[in-house]
Design a protein around this motif. Structure first.
Motif, PDB file in Angstrom:
ATOM      1  N   THR A 120       0.841  -1.194   0.000  1.00  0.00           N
ATOM      2  CA  THR A 120       0.000   0.000   0.000  1.00  0.00           C
ATOM      3  C   THR A 120       0.882   1.251   0.000  1.00  0.00           C
ATOM      4  OG1 THR A 120      -0.067   0.154   2.409  1.00  0.00           O
ATOM      5  CG2 THR A 120      -1.765  -1.205   1.345  1.00  0.00           C
ATOM      6  N   SER A 142      -3.494  -3.980  -0.582  1.00  0.00           N
ATOM      7  CA  SER A 142      -3.624  -4.139   0.876  1.00  0.00           C
ATOM      8  C   SER A 142      -3.610  -5.613   1.268  1.00  0.00           C
ATOM      9  CB  SER A 142      -4.907  -3.474   1.362  1.00  0.00           C
ATOM     10  OG  SER A 142      -6.026  -3.996   0.665  1.00  0.00           O
ATOM     11  N   ALA A 145      -0.262  -6.679   2.613  1.00  0.00           N
ATOM     12  CA  ALA A 145       0.279  -5.845   3.695  1.00  0.00           C
ATOM     13  C   ALA A 145       1.087  -6.644   4.713  1.00  0.00           C
ATOM     14  CB  ALA A 145      -0.859  -5.097   4.385  1.00  0.00           C
TER      15      ALA A 145
END
Length: 198
Positions: A120, A142, A145
């Protein structure tokens, strides 16, 4: 009879004078199309069609460790490719190849730049976040992540390559991740240009 023989001898001598030297070309080292590769000709035609396209999606990826002179060349290359109508696809980066590609494309036409991040924007260093201000087409992930940056980058490179017609890669001989990306592009029959930095 003697005149006829003289004419034949003279004709034979003239033929030898006009004879072109023959050239032998070794074929042992040339690539051959294997019988078990029926689509080899189709792949070659596809690559040729890609090269001839007036506007392509060109991925530029590579090492972060580049001297400023190399970065300037990549920036100039990126600008020129966009000015020819091509779209540049790259990833984020505070320095090196990707950052230079972004700067070059942004100078020419921001709408012709696509940045695919390994994770991100919030996970990028602040200087990368600053560089991405004004880039209209950023893809974040995301879902990656929690991955290590190395793993996320490996997946990101594949995504960039899947999205392009042509790959330009700047790397050293010791860069395993980038070598894997080039190999992946070869398997996908992309047009590839590789610049080794060492």
């Amino acid at each position: 009879m003697a005149n006829f023989e003289n004419e034949i001898l003279m004709s034979s001598d003239n033929d030898k004078k006009n004879e072109q030297p023959s050239i032998t070309v070794p074929v042992d080292d040339l690539d051959t199309v294997k019988a078990d590769s029926p689509h080899a000709v189709d792949e070659l035609a596809q690559e040729l069609a890609t090269i001839r396209q007036s506007a392509k999606k060109i991925a530029i990826i590579g090492s972060r460790n580049l001297p400023i002179t190399h970065q300037q060349m990549i920036e100039t290359l990126s600008t020129a490719l966009v000015m020819q109508g091509n779209t540049i696809i790259t990833s984020g980066g505070s320095s090196g190849t990707n950052a230079a590609a972004i700067r070059g494309a942004m100078k020419a036409n921001p709408d012709k730049l696509k940045v695919i991040l390994p994770q991100t924007i919030g996970q990028q260093p602040s200087d990368v976040q600053n560089q991405l201000i004004g880039v209209p087409n950023i893809i974040e992930h995301s879902d990656r992540a929690m991955m290590t940056l190395a793993d996320a980058s490996r997946i990101c490179n594949r995504e960039i390559i899947d999205d392009c017609n042509q790959l330009i890669c700047f790397l050293s001989h010791t860069s395993k991740t980038l070598h894997n990306a080039v190999q992946y592009a070869e398997e996908g029959h992309k047009v590839i240009t590789v610049f080794y930095l060492d």
